[in-house]
Motif scaffolding. Sequence first.
Motif, short mmCIF file in Angstrom:
data_model
loop_
_atom_site.label_atom_id
_atom_site.label_comp_id
_atom_site.label_asym_id
_atom_site.label_seq_id
_atom_site.Cartn_x
_atom_site.Cartn_y
_atom_site.Cartn_z
N GLU A 64 1.01 -1.27 0.08
CA GLU A 64 0.01 0.12 -0.18
C GLU A 64 1.01 1.27 0.01
O GLU A 64 0.52 2.27 -0.64
CB GLU A 64 -0.89 0.05 1.38
N HIS A 65 1.85 1.00 0.87
CA HIS A 65 2.82 2.34 0.87
C HIS A 65 3.37 2.73 -0.66
O HIS A 65 3.74 3.60 -1.07
CB HIS A 65 3.98 2.19 2.03
N ARG A 67 2.30 1.40 -3.49
CA ARG A 67 1.34 2.10 -4.63
C ARG A 67 1.09 3.71 -4.28
O ARG A 67 0.95 4.32 -5.33
CB ARG A 67 0.12 1.29 -4.23
N THR A 68 0.74 4.03 -3.05
CA THR A 68 0.68 5.43 -3.10
C THR A 68 1.97 6.27 -3.46
O THR A 68 1.92 7.32 -3.95
CB THR A 68 0.74 5.82 -1.29
N THR A 71 2.15 6.18 -7.16
CA THR A 71 1.04 6.99 -7.71
C THR A 71 1.21 8.49 -7.71
O THR A 71 0.91 9.32 -8.63
CB THR A 71 -0.34 6.63 -6.97
N LEU A 72 1.60 8.92 -6.32
CA LEU A 72 1.71 10.48 -6.17
C LEU A 72 2.93 10.91 -6.87
O LEU A 72 2.97 11.95 -7.56
CB LEU A 72 1.96 10.79 -4.58
N THR A 135 -7.07 4.85 -7.03
CA THR A 135 -5.81 4.47 -6.13
C THR A 135 -4.56 4.12 -6.82
O THR A 135 -3.69 4.42 -6.29
CB THR A 135 -6.30 3.33 -5.00
N GLY A 153 -5.79 6.63 1.45
CA GLY A 153 -5.15 7.71 0.40
C GLY A 153 -6.01 8.38 -0.43
O GLY A 153 -5.83 8.88 -1.29
N ARG A 260 -7.26 11.48 -4.91
CA ARG A 260 -6.21 11.37 -4.04
C ARG A 260 -5.86 12.29 -3.32
O ARG A 260 -5.47 13.45 -3.53
CB ARG A 260 -4.55 10.87 -4.99
N LYS A 262 -3.19 14.38 -0.88
CA LYS A 262 -1.80 15.00 -0.85
C LYS A 262 -1.11 14.80 -2.22
O LYS A 262 -0.10 14.73 -2.27
CB LYS A 262 -1.05 14.34 0.20
N SER A 263 -2.07 14.74 -3.25
CA SER A 263 -1.41 14.65 -4.72
C SER A 263 -1.20 16.01 -5.23
O SER A 263 -1.85 17.03 -4.94
CB SER A 263 -2.25 13.90 -5.41
#
Length: 283
Positions: A64-65, A67-68, A71-72, A135, A153, A260, A262-263
């Motif tokens: 999960e970390h 992927r975040t 993505t960001l 996500t 997220g 998302r 914080k993007s």
Amino acid sequence: MRQLEYLVAIDEAPTWATAAASVGVSPSALSQGLAELERRIGVDLFENVGRRRVLRVTATPVLEHARTVVTLTTDLTRWSTRLRDGESGSVRLGMVDVAAVVHFPDVLRSFRSERADVELMLSVAPSRALLGDLTGGRLDLVVCVEPPEPVAGIETVSLLSETLAVYAPPGTTIRDPSTWGPWVLFPSDSHTRRAVEGRLIELGVKLDIAAESHQPDVLREMVRLGIGWTVLPRTQGEVADADLVVGAQLLNRRLVLARRAKSVHDPAADDLADRLRRRPELG
């Protein structure tokens, strides 16, 4: 960063070879990179199942970390590329069908007309699939049914509330809830189905499921043919060509705008998000 990309690729691809190809490296380089990731974080991410190496359940927080972060970082790269090249941008928008067809077509038309410099790509799908694509970085904005629990997220803003009602086949006399059914409903993984089932159970309804479909038009037609009862938004259950028997107003569901958290946001996506939020709420 590359090692985190490798981890996301492994989760999304059917084989290690496919994952390696998706990130432009050889399978051996992919394996070496993931081994280095395991060494750096001090956690075993994979286990052997037969002849296959698969992600451990305990690797979920790391995945999960990853992927975040991936993505960001992709959001930042797309934004900086447009800024450097002087491009106006693009928006990848996902919507549930009722949002695209009933509630927001005027917003989409005006955005396309007034922002011809922006490439707008629209995907119509069920809420769960749309949130998965958001996500995973494949969509920038999503208009969907409010999820039953927060999604890691993802931040949401309420757009509107709509009433869902019970619909029975033509000629039906609606009596006590214990006599309602059988049912043709959205599939069991649907956010709306979960809320509908909970409310029907509260009313003492027997949940005899005759059929399922993500398509409101299909559900409405099955009710018209006498296959079962359904629950739909009134905007989709009471169209001009429907002759269904309208029963109780069962519950309200909320449509939300999801992004998302914080993007780095593209200005064009911000513009479309503002237009969606400004649309007057319907009951």
